[in-house]
Design a protein around this motif. Structure first.
Motif, PDB file in Angstrom:
ATOM      1  N   ARG A  25      31.725   5.808  46.010  1.00 14.82           N
ATOM      2  CA  ARG A  25      33.029   6.490  46.590  1.00 14.82           C
ATOM      3  C   ARG A  25      33.215   6.449  48.081  1.00 14.82           C
ATOM      4  N   ASN A  26      34.259   6.066  48.404  1.00  8.04           N
ATOM      5  CA  ASN A  26      34.673   6.344  49.929  1.00  8.04           C
ATOM      6  C   ASN A  26      35.933   6.412  50.211  1.00  8.04           C
ATOM      7  N   ALA A  27      36.280   6.920  51.534  1.00  8.20           N
ATOM      8  CA  ALA A  27      37.687   7.181  51.816  1.00  8.20           C
ATOM      9  C   ALA A  27      38.789   6.284  51.622  1.00  8.20           C
ATOM     10  N   ASP A  28      38.169   5.120  52.166  1.00  6.36           N
ATOM     11  CA  ASP A  28      39.284   4.031  52.099  1.00  6.36           C
ATOM     12  C   ASP A  28      39.628   3.432  50.517  1.00  6.36           C
ATOM     13  N   SER A  29      38.634   3.376  49.790  1.00 10.52           N
ATOM     14  CA  SER A  29      39.085   2.918  48.465  1.00 10.52           C
ATOM     15  C   SER A  29      40.003   4.147  47.862  1.00 10.52           C
ATOM     16  N   GLN A  58      30.489  14.984  49.919  1.00  5.88           N
ATOM     17  CA  GLN A  58      31.597  14.396  49.351  1.00  5.88           C
ATOM     18  C   GLN A  58      32.738  14.258  50.386  1.00  5.88           C
ATOM     19  N   HIS A  60      34.254  12.025  51.718  1.00  4.96           N
ATOM     20  CA  HIS A  60      35.222  10.829  51.565  1.00  4.96           C
ATOM     21  C   HIS A  60      36.483  11.417  51.100  1.00  4.96           C
ATOM     22  N   ASP A  63      38.156  12.742  54.005  1.00  2.00           N
ATOM     23  CA  ASP A  63      38.674  11.716  55.040  1.00  2.00           C
ATOM     24  C   ASP A  63      39.764  10.917  54.291  1.00  2.00           C
TER      25      ASP A  63
END
Length: 83
Positions: A25-29, A58, A60, A63
């Protein structure tokens, strides 16, 4: 009964688009998965926890939200409270 108490039943438009089960999991995805799917009237559920790692950072989600709100506002969306 809800009407008698001056309540209204609602539900979310969709969920589970803020993460991919098979990728980190990340903010961009999260941003990319959500921004193209939102439509007028949607209630979007975003997860700020992970039951498999409850103490993991967590950030992300925060963000991704920080990116989503201005982008969706620029497209004419508005935000409000449900409760």
């Amino acid at each position: 009964g809800l009407r008698d108490m001056d309540y209204r039943l609602i539900g979310f438009g969709w969920m589970l688009w803020d993460f991919n089960w098979f990728r980190p999991r990340n903010a961009d995805s999260s941003f990319r998965r959500i921004v193209g799917r939102v439509s007028d009237g949607d209630i979007v559920v975003m997860h700020d926890g992970d039951e498999s790692a409850p103490t993991r950072d967590q950030r992300h989600t925060v963000d991704a939200t920080r990116k989503l709100i201005p982008e969706l506002r620029s497209r004419g969306f508005s935000f409000g409270k449900i409760c």
